[in-house]
Each structure stands twice: as structure tokens, then as C-alpha cells.
Design a protein around this motif. Sequence first.
Motif, PDB file in Angstrom:
ATOM      1  N   THR A 211      -2.414 -16.217  29.984  1.00  0.00           N
ATOM      2  CA  THR A 211      -1.488 -17.028  29.191  1.00  0.00           C
ATOM      3  C   THR A 211      -1.906 -16.978  27.732  1.00  0.00           C
ATOM      4  O   THR A 211      -3.084 -17.155  27.419  1.00  0.00           O
ATOM      5  CB  THR A 211      -1.471 -18.486  29.673  1.00  0.00           C
ATOM      6  N   TYR A 214       1.072 -19.617  21.143  1.00  0.00           N
ATOM      7  CA  TYR A 214       1.591 -19.333  19.809  1.00  0.00           C
ATOM      8  C   TYR A 214       1.544 -20.589  18.939  1.00  0.00           C
ATOM      9  O   TYR A 214       1.738 -21.710  19.419  1.00  0.00           O
ATOM     10  CB  TYR A 214       3.035 -18.838  19.887  1.00  0.00           C
ATOM     11  N   GLY A 224      11.289 -21.236  20.172  1.00  0.00           N
ATOM     12  CA  GLY A 224      11.118 -20.580  21.467  1.00  0.00           C
ATOM     13  C   GLY A 224       9.952 -21.211  22.204  1.00  0.00           C
ATOM     14  O   GLY A 224       9.454 -22.283  21.839  1.00  0.00           O
ATOM     15  N   GLU A 225       9.495 -20.553  23.244  1.00  0.00           N
ATOM     16  CA  GLU A 225       8.383 -21.067  24.036  1.00  0.00           C
ATOM     17  C   GLU A 225       7.072 -20.864  23.290  1.00  0.00           C
ATOM     18  O   GLU A 225       6.818 -19.782  22.755  1.00  0.00           O
ATOM     19  CB  GLU A 225       8.330 -20.370  25.392  1.00  0.00           C
ATOM     20  N   ALA A 228       3.220 -18.003  26.625  1.00  0.00           N
ATOM     21  CA  ALA A 228       3.796 -16.865  27.350  1.00  0.00           C
ATOM     22  C   ALA A 228       2.751 -16.314  28.307  1.00  0.00           C
ATOM     23  O   ALA A 228       1.538 -16.435  28.073  1.00  0.00           O
ATOM     24  CB  ALA A 228       4.258 -15.777  26.378  1.00  0.00           C
ATOM     25  N   GLN A 231       3.055 -10.491  32.226  1.00  0.00           N
ATOM     26  CA  GLN A 231       3.661 -10.241  33.526  1.00  0.00           C
ATOM     27  C   GLN A 231       3.230  -8.891  34.109  1.00  0.00           C
ATOM     28  O   GLN A 231       2.650  -8.062  33.415  1.00  0.00           O
ATOM     29  CB  GLN A 231       5.184 -10.298  33.391  1.00  0.00           C
ATOM     30  N   THR A 235       4.824  -6.804  30.161  1.00  0.00           N
ATOM     31  CA  THR A 235       5.488  -7.496  29.055  1.00  0.00           C
ATOM     32  C   THR A 235       5.162  -8.981  29.104  1.00  0.00           C
ATOM     33  O   THR A 235       4.845  -9.530  30.167  1.00  0.00           O
ATOM     34  CB  THR A 235       7.012  -7.313  29.111  1.00  0.00           C
ATOM     35  N   SER A 237       6.225 -12.911  28.937  1.00  0.00           N
ATOM     36  CA  SER A 237       7.393 -13.635  29.440  1.00  0.00           C
ATOM     37  C   SER A 237       8.292 -14.131  28.326  1.00  0.00           C
ATOM     38  O   SER A 237       9.495 -14.328  28.533  1.00  0.00           O
ATOM     39  CB  SER A 237       6.940 -14.815  30.311  1.00  0.00           C
ATOM     40  N   SER A 238       7.748 -14.341  27.133  1.00  0.00           N
ATOM     41  CA  SER A 238       8.559 -14.746  25.987  1.00  0.00           C
ATOM     42  C   SER A 238       7.795 -14.437  24.704  1.00  0.00           C
ATOM     43  O   SER A 238       6.561 -14.397  24.706  1.00  0.00           O
ATOM     44  CB  SER A 238       8.915 -16.236  26.038  1.00  0.00           C
ATOM     45  N   ILE A 239       8.536 -14.209  23.636  1.00  0.00           N
ATOM     46  CA  ILE A 239       7.937 -13.975  22.324  1.00  0.00           C
ATOM     47  C   ILE A 239       8.702 -14.820  21.310  1.00  0.00           C
ATOM     48  O   ILE A 239       9.843 -14.491  20.961  1.00  0.00           O
ATOM     49  CB  ILE A 239       7.984 -12.489  21.923  1.00  0.00           C
ATOM     50  N   PRO A 240       8.122 -15.925  20.852  1.00  0.00           N
ATOM     51  CA  PRO A 240       8.828 -16.800  19.908  1.00  0.00           C
ATOM     52  C   PRO A 240       8.757 -16.264  18.482  1.00  0.00           C
ATOM     53  O   PRO A 240       8.101 -15.258  18.208  1.00  0.00           O
ATOM     54  CB  PRO A 240       8.067 -18.117  20.042  1.00  0.00           C
ATOM     55  N   THR A 241       9.434 -16.945  17.581  1.00  0.00           N
ATOM     56  CA  THR A 241       9.366 -16.637  16.151  1.00  0.00           C
ATOM     57  C   THR A 241       8.951 -17.899  15.396  1.00  0.00           C
ATOM     58  O   THR A 241       9.047 -19.011  15.928  1.00  0.00           O
ATOM     59  CB  THR A 241      10.714 -16.151  15.610  1.00  0.00           C
TER      60      THR A 241
END
Length: 344
Positions: A211, A214, A224-225, A228, A231, A235, A237-241
Amino acid sequence: AVVSTQSTGNTYLQNGTCVAADECLCEYNGDFMIVGATWENNDTCSDCMCRAEGEIVCEPQKCQKCGKQALPITHNDECCDECVKEWMWTDTPEMLDVPQKTSVTLKCNAVVQPYSTFWLYSDDQGANWREATQGRKQRKQLNDRLFELRYIIDDVAQTDEGVYRCQVKKRYRTRTADIILITSGPPTSCTAVAPANGLVEPEGEVEIGTTVFYNCEDDFYVKGEATAECQEDGTLSSIPTCQPITEVQFTPLTAKKNKRNRVNLRCTIEDKSFNNKANVAFNYINEDGSIGALISNKPKYSLKQGKITYTVGGVNVLGKPETVLCAGVTADGSKKAIAVITIT
């Protein structure tokens, strides 16, 4: 025949001059053509010739017939179809080192809309073929004359390796294109990269199942999340900004202490993104301007007549600073607001 107004018994007026019939030229689109000249009339798709005495004779253009494998392709600005032999192909005949447990898209292209498309599969280098059932077919029109035919395999495994054949039929003609698929084994890690104006921890290559967290620099918030997971397909699971925080203003309300040195501290705002989940706190402001002791970070929330109010009631301010900071951030972190309350 293009013969102009008669001038005398045996002559004709052409381009301002009287000429004999056997000297007449042919007039086409405002130009004069000599006897024997030929040209293409693309407006009528005909071949034309200037004959004696200004006579124009036109015949329909004779177009080439396409061979057994070529397809006639129509162009809007051309009278005859273009015969195209290579009307279907693939730009990726080999897809090597495809990571397992990822999604892969096999593609072929056609300059005509196919009548039918089949995807075949061989696991013995093309000696035997059967219908491909590992994935799903998809067709996308890229422009007026180009179609992309796709075969998508999700969660690719070593058992999917082999040769895939894209087979397209159109006007009793058939073309095929083969694509070799070789995998490289399952991913073992993901690459965690910090977003612009932000941080990620840990950063770089992380193992499957790790895990990452960010965070953003001052005056930015995580859209965003904020976490992340790496997986199995390699990749995250999420990429925030990190987006800029918008600054708005609270409005301070009158804070008059009573005889027992108690006061109700209130600030208000009309922005509905400040709700009962917003993080709002009241702090004293020291004489040097620094933030002092916390009064409350759980004020009472109310919404009346379109105004949101945060209240801390019955605060004993005896011997305390006379100014208070009301500061808050929306639940998603996208907006922040402040107000300075003066106790009287």
C-alpha cells in the motif's frame, strides 16, 4: 458541337472573330480546345475529344476492373474506384514480452467496413487453427475510411501464448493477418510515482500487495484516493492528483461576552461545500499573531436560510486573548476558509 452565333452565310462568330466552320475550335469551361485535343470531364466522369467544326464528343470513362483479391475503394473526388490489394493488415505482427495478468489488445486495420470478422487461434505455429475464445471482439471506426478490429484478452496467462489470425471478409474476398503473442511472466512490482506538487510513500518500485500513501504540498489537496495498492497486474489501484486549494472567507459574527465572561463564538458562510463533515476549529490568537490554544475542533453546525454557521457556545474567555481564529477545510480538502473574531 459548340458553334457560336452565325455571322455570315459560311462563317461563325467565335471569340469575337468570324471563322469558317472547319476552323472552329471547341469551347470547354471558357477555354478553347484545338481539334484532336482530349481531356477528362470529372463533373460527368467522361473522356472528351474536340472534333472538326467545334464538335465535342464525350464518352463515359472506362474504369479498371479490380482483380480477385483487390477491393474497389471509392473516393469522393475520383470518378473511378481505386483497386486496393492490401485492404486489411496489422501494424503489430508480434507482441512479445506481454506481462501476464494484464490486458492486451490485438489489432488489425481495414480500409473498408468488413462484412464479417473472425479471430482464429493456433498453439502449434499455424499448423492447426480453431476459433479464438480467450477474449472478446471489438470494432472501432477511426475515420471515414479506416476501421480498427480488436481482440482483447483480459488477465493474460501463459496458456494464451500462440498465433492469432484476424480474418476479414468483404465482397467475396478474404484477407488474413497473423499476430504472435508471447508473455513475459507475471509482474512482481509496481512503480509508484509522486504526483505533481505531491509526495508518495514509499516511492519507486514496490512489491505486489504493498500500500502506498499520497500527500500534497501546502496549498494543494489530494483529488482522488489518498492510498493505493500494488495489484497483481503490476498497476496501482488508483493514482490521485494534487490540485490547488481554493481560498474562500468565513464571516465572523458578533462575539460579546456576558457578565460571567462567557461568549458564543460563531463564523458563517454560504458555500454549501462546507457542511457538517468539514473540519472547522476555533483557536485563540496570541498577541504576537501566532496561533494559540485550541478552543474547539468540534463546533456545532447549523444551516438556516442558506447560511451555514459553526458555533462554540459558552466559552469562558476570562484572562484569554481577545481575538479568535475560525479556520476550516471542506471534507474533500478542496477549499479552505478563515475568519478573525474579535471578542468585545
